[in-house]
Design a protein around this motif. Structure first.
Motif, PDB file in Angstrom:
ATOM      1  N   CYS A 160       0.926  -1.021   0.039  1.00 19.06           N
ATOM      2  CA  CYS A 160       0.080   0.095   0.068  1.00 19.06           C
ATOM      3  C   CYS A 160       0.782   1.267   0.170  1.00 19.06           C
ATOM      4  CB  CYS A 160      -0.856  -0.029   1.232  1.00 19.06           C
ATOM      5  SG  CYS A 160      -1.853  -1.198   1.201  1.00 19.06           S
ATOM      6  N   THR A 161       2.237   1.256   0.025  1.00 17.62           N
ATOM      7  CA  THR A 161       2.956   2.274   0.057  1.00 17.62           C
ATOM      8  C   THR A 161       3.799   2.162  -1.274  1.00 17.62           C
ATOM      9  OG1 THR A 161       4.742   1.178   1.327  1.00 17.62           O
ATOM     10  CG2 THR A 161       2.944   2.138   2.473  1.00 17.62           C
ATOM     11  N   SER A 162       4.462   3.314  -1.619  1.00 15.23           N
ATOM     12  CA  SER A 162       5.521   3.626  -2.501  1.00 15.23           C
ATOM     13  C   SER A 162       6.891   3.050  -1.922  1.00 15.23           C
ATOM     14  CB  SER A 162       5.678   4.926  -3.034  1.00 15.23           C
ATOM     15  OG  SER A 162       6.241   5.838  -1.983  1.00 15.23           O
ATOM     16  N   THR A 163       7.075   3.241  -0.715  1.00 15.05           N
ATOM     17  CA  THR A 163       8.159   2.758   0.111  1.00 15.05           C
ATOM     18  C   THR A 163       8.260   1.411   0.037  1.00 15.05           C
ATOM     19  OG1 THR A 163       7.875   4.546   1.516  1.00 15.05           O
ATOM     20  CG2 THR A 163       9.688   2.797   2.119  1.00 15.05           C
ATOM     21  N   GLY A 164       7.291   0.602   0.256  1.00 10.79           N
ATOM     22  CA  GLY A 164       7.079  -0.972   0.265  1.00 10.79           C
ATOM     23  C   GLY A 164       7.389  -1.418  -1.091  1.00 10.79           C
ATOM     24  N   LYS A 165       6.603  -0.723  -1.946  1.00 11.43           N
ATOM     25  CA  LYS A 165       6.917  -1.280  -3.359  1.00 11.43           C
ATOM     26  C   LYS A 165       8.119  -1.117  -4.011  1.00 11.43           C
ATOM     27  CE  LYS A 165       3.257   1.456  -4.889  1.00 11.43           C
ATOM     28  NZ  LYS A 165       2.347   1.821  -5.746  1.00 11.43           N
ATOM     29  N   ALA A 166       9.004  -0.119  -3.608  1.00 10.59           N
ATOM     30  CA  ALA A 166      10.231   0.134  -3.817  1.00 10.59           C
ATOM     31  C   ALA A 166      11.140  -1.152  -3.387  1.00 10.59           C
ATOM     32  CB  ALA A 166      10.766   1.523  -3.490  1.00 10.59           C
ATOM     33  N   MET A 167      10.997  -1.194  -2.401  1.00  9.42           N
ATOM     34  CA  MET A 167      11.776  -2.671  -1.870  1.00  9.42           C
ATOM     35  C   MET A 167      11.191  -3.896  -2.302  1.00  9.42           C
ATOM     36  SD  MET A 167      12.637  -1.217   1.862  1.00  9.42           S
ATOM     37  CE  MET A 167      10.794  -0.570   2.319  1.00  9.42           C
ATOM     38  N   LEU A 168       9.951  -4.190  -2.577  1.00  7.37           N
ATOM     39  CA  LEU A 168       9.617  -5.524  -2.995  1.00  7.37           C
ATOM     40  C   LEU A 168       9.870  -5.780  -4.270  1.00  7.37           C
ATOM     41  CD1 LEU A 168       5.655  -5.232  -1.630  1.00  7.37           C
ATOM     42  CD2 LEU A 168       7.628  -6.884  -0.980  1.00  7.37           C
ATOM     43  N   ALA A 169       9.989  -4.629  -5.201  1.00  7.05           N
ATOM     44  CA  ALA A 169      10.540  -4.780  -6.535  1.00  7.05           C
ATOM     45  C   ALA A 169      11.723  -5.608  -6.668  1.00  7.05           C
ATOM     46  CB  ALA A 169      10.515  -3.335  -7.224  1.00  7.05           C
ATOM     47  N   PHE A 170      12.547  -5.520  -5.719  1.00  8.01           N
ATOM     48  CA  PHE A 170      14.116  -6.204  -6.092  1.00  8.01           C
ATOM     49  C   PHE A 170      13.960  -7.444  -5.298  1.00  8.01           C
ATOM     50  CE2 PHE A 170      14.496  -1.590  -6.852  1.00  8.01           C
ATOM     51  CZ  PHE A 170      14.861  -1.823  -8.239  1.00  8.01           C
ATOM     52  N   GLY A 210      13.272   2.430 -11.729  1.00  7.36           N
ATOM     53  CA  GLY A 210      14.258   2.643 -10.799  1.00  7.36           C
ATOM     54  C   GLY A 210      13.702   3.261  -9.651  1.00  7.36           C
ATOM     55  N   TYR A 211      12.355   3.609  -9.525  1.00  7.50           N
ATOM     56  CA  TYR A 211      11.528   4.255  -8.401  1.00  7.50           C
ATOM     57  C   TYR A 211      10.181   3.960  -8.346  1.00  7.50           C
ATOM     58  CZ  TYR A 211       9.912   7.933 -11.665  1.00  7.50           C
ATOM     59  OH  TYR A 211       9.392   8.482 -12.969  1.00  7.50           O
ATOM     60  N   ALA A 212       9.480   4.158  -7.151  1.00 10.03           N
ATOM     61  CA  ALA A 212       7.999   3.793  -7.059  1.00 10.03           C
ATOM     62  C   ALA A 212       7.341   5.122  -6.595  1.00 10.03           C
ATOM     63  CB  ALA A 212       7.768   2.773  -6.037  1.00 10.03           C
ATOM     64  N   THR A 213       6.116   5.101  -7.132  1.00  4.60           N
ATOM     65  CA  THR A 213       5.049   6.358  -6.745  1.00  4.60           C
ATOM     66  C   THR A 213       3.941   5.709  -6.105  1.00  4.60           C
ATOM     67  OG1 THR A 213       4.151   6.175  -9.011  1.00  4.60           O
ATOM     68  CG2 THR A 213       5.820   7.593  -8.692  1.00  4.60           C
ATOM     69  N   SER A 214       3.263   6.324  -5.329  1.00  2.00           N
ATOM     70  CA  SER A 214       2.068   6.234  -4.722  1.00  2.00           C
ATOM     71  C   SER A 214       1.138   7.307  -4.939  1.00  2.00           C
ATOM     72  CB  SER A 214       2.126   5.607  -3.580  1.00  2.00           C
ATOM     73  OG  SER A 214       0.852   5.582  -2.734  1.00  2.00           O
ATOM     74  N   SER A 215      -0.288   7.301  -5.175  1.00  2.00           N
ATOM     75  CA  SER A 215      -1.137   8.108  -5.379  1.00  2.00           C
ATOM     76  C   SER A 215      -2.334   7.782  -4.342  1.00  2.00           C
ATOM     77  CB  SER A 215      -1.592   8.712  -6.652  1.00  2.00           C
ATOM     78  OG  SER A 215      -2.739   9.658  -6.489  1.00  2.00           O
ATOM     79  N   GLU A 216      -2.341   8.194  -3.142  1.00  2.00           N
ATOM     80  CA  GLU A 216      -3.605   8.015  -2.219  1.00  2.00           C
ATOM     81  C   GLU A 216      -3.816   6.477  -1.746  1.00  2.00           C
ATOM     82  OE1 GLU A 216      -6.551  11.254  -2.241  1.00  2.00           O
ATOM     83  OE2 GLU A 216      -6.665  10.772  -4.441  1.00  2.00           O
ATOM     84  N   SER A 223       0.641  11.672  -1.677  1.00  2.00           N
ATOM     85  CA  SER A 223       1.163  11.205  -2.705  1.00  2.00           C
ATOM     86  C   SER A 223       2.764  10.879  -2.351  1.00  2.00           C
ATOM     87  CB  SER A 223       1.044  12.016  -4.175  1.00  2.00           C
ATOM     88  OG  SER A 223       0.124  11.543  -4.634  1.00  2.00           O
ATOM     89  N   SER A 224       3.424  10.104  -3.051  1.00  2.00           N
ATOM     90  CA  SER A 224       4.784   9.865  -2.299  1.00  2.00           C
ATOM     91  C   SER A 224       5.529   9.261  -3.603  1.00  2.00           C
ATOM     92  CB  SER A 224       4.927   8.995  -1.396  1.00  2.00           C
ATOM     93  OG  SER A 224       4.419   7.543  -1.515  1.00  2.00           O
ATOM     94  N   VAL A 225       6.930   9.337  -3.469  1.00  2.00           N
ATOM     95  CA  VAL A 225       7.935   8.750  -4.378  1.00  2.00           C
ATOM     96  C   VAL A 225       9.081   8.038  -3.538  1.00  2.00           C
ATOM     97  CG1 VAL A 225       9.656   9.234  -6.255  1.00  2.00           C
ATOM     98  CG2 VAL A 225       7.491  10.733  -5.863  1.00  2.00           C
ATOM     99  N   SER A 226       9.558   6.872  -3.778  1.00  2.00           N
ATOM    100  CA  SER A 226      10.170   6.205  -3.139  1.00  2.00           C
ATOM    101  C   SER A 226      11.597   5.584  -3.851  1.00  2.00           C
ATOM    102  CB  SER A 226       9.675   5.058  -2.261  1.00  2.00           C
ATOM    103  OG  SER A 226       8.703   5.584  -1.443  1.00  2.00           O
ATOM    104  N   VAL A 227      12.630   5.543  -3.300  1.00  2.00           N
ATOM    105  CA  VAL A 227      13.764   4.743  -4.194  1.00  2.00           C
ATOM    106  C   VAL A 227      14.286   3.846  -3.199  1.00  2.00           C
ATOM    107  CG1 VAL A 227      15.979   5.132  -5.454  1.00  2.00           C
ATOM    108  CG2 VAL A 227      14.104   6.653  -5.808  1.00  2.00           C
ATOM    109  N   ILE A 262      17.240   8.981  -6.562  1.00  2.00           N
ATOM    110  CA  ILE A 262      18.175   8.140  -7.329  1.00  2.00           C
ATOM    111  C   ILE A 262      19.629   8.441  -6.887  1.00  2.00           C
ATOM    112  CG2 ILE A 262      18.848   6.925  -9.091  1.00  2.00           C
ATOM    113  CD1 ILE A 262      15.969   6.991 -10.369  1.00  2.00           C
ATOM    114  N   ALA A 263      19.956   9.724  -7.203  1.00  2.00           N
ATOM    115  CA  ALA A 263      21.350  10.345  -6.925  1.00  2.00           C
ATOM    116  C   ALA A 263      21.633  10.263  -5.542  1.00  2.00           C
ATOM    117  CB  ALA A 263      21.484  11.491  -7.457  1.00  2.00           C
ATOM    118  N   THR A 264      20.737  10.572  -4.755  1.00  2.00           N
ATOM    119  CA  THR A 264      21.194  10.585  -3.321  1.00  2.00           C
ATOM    120  C   THR A 264      21.278   9.220  -2.731  1.00  2.00           C
ATOM    121  OG1 THR A 264      19.643  12.646  -3.085  1.00  2.00           O
ATOM    122  CG2 THR A 264      20.054  11.336  -1.045  1.00  2.00           C
ATOM    123  N   VAL A 265      20.360   8.330  -3.162  1.00  2.00           N
ATOM    124  CA  VAL A 265      20.571   7.142  -2.806  1.00  2.00           C
ATOM    125  C   VAL A 265      22.001   6.245  -3.125  1.00  2.00           C
ATOM    126  CG1 VAL A 265      19.781   4.562  -3.093  1.00  2.00           C
ATOM    127  CG2 VAL A 265      18.093   6.366  -2.519  1.00  2.00           C
TER     128      VAL A 265
END
Length: 273
Positions: A160-170, A210-216, A223-227, A262-265
């Protein structure tokens, strides 16, 4: 099992057996030692089979079963209902999370979090993945009057989160299916991804971008963006997250923030290796 895999497995087990940090006790307790060796083995493998544990310890299957049953009782392992394999339990992951929280990962990443907060002007988080749950371990709120509140200390379903999806993707597909054995998934809003099939489609896109998004998907109006951090850079699966009100979201802004993250990570991950 291919011969090369067998050889690799033997080498790994030998390396685990060589772990002796303190002096050997005068009166060793074999059952305690065997239980600890199971946990060491579990740290090296994604899952354990009863026969594998018995062979590793050099004991009968009944003895291995009793040891696993005690670890299961205390929550250090759990048994997958479908595969019957043993995987880390909530007690083990909780202890690991508590210990790792005391390490300097948050201190190391704090300057990067502050930089993201300054550059985006939005609320930023560091989060980690614990099974199918995201835990937010550090945060800095936006200085703006209308902002997303900090989620520090909160836990949420990863799908349910961009954060979780970003990590699950790999995660490997096999591991993803272990975490989500059924197609139906828990939801937080009507926009949450509610099936494993839909989640897998989403994760494929995240791997490409290379990144995940979430909208509500986790909360209305947010909304959010996660890497995610590369999995080989830390004992924890980590991700940076930037969260903002839906009213401020523009496609070009999302892409700009994602490229910045992405650059920061990449810079931050170099310090965790």
């Amino acid at each position: 099992m291919p011969e090369s895999t067998k050889i690799s497995a033997v080498k790994n087990v030998s390396a685990l057996d060589a772990i002796e940090v303190g002096p050997r006790p005068q009166y060793p307790i074999e059952s305690v030692d065997n239980a600890l060796r199971i946990l060491l083995l579990l740290g090296d493998r994604s899952e354990l089979r009863l026969t594998e544990v018995a062979d590793y310890l050099g004991v009968a299957s009944s003895t291995a079963h009793r040891l696993l049953a005690m670890l299961h009782y205390r929550g250090f392992v759990r048994q997958d209902s479908r595969s019957k394999a043993y995987v880390p339990g909530t007690t083990l992951t909780g202890v690991a999370f508590s210990i790792l929280q005391k390490f300097d990962v948050r201190q190391t990443l704090r300057p990067f979090l502050e930089q993201l907060n300054d550059e985006t002007g939005e609320t930023v988080h560091v989060a980690t993945l614990d099974g199918t749950t995201v835990r937010f371990i550090d945060a800095i709120e936006s200085p703006k009057a209308v902002r997303v509140a900090s989620r520090l200390g909160r836990s949420m379903p990863a799908n349910c989160t961009s954060t979780g999806k970003a990590m699950l993707a790999f995660l490997p597909e096999e591991r993803l299916h272990q975490l989500y054995p059924a197609d139906e998934l828990p939801v937080l809003t009507e926009n949450s991804i509610s099936s494993r099939t839909a989640l897998e489609r989403e994760l494929a896109g995240i791997r490409r971008r290379g990144y995940a998004t979430s909208s509500e998907e986790s909360e209305e109006g947010v909304s959010s963006v996660s890497v995610a951090f590369p999995a080989d850079r830390s004992a924890l699966r980590l991700s940076f997250n930037t969260a903002m009100p839906v009213s401020r979201v523009r496609r070009t802004e999302i892409k700009r923030i994602a490229e910045m993250m992405i650059a920061t990570v990449e810079r931050a991950a170099a310090l965790l290796h």
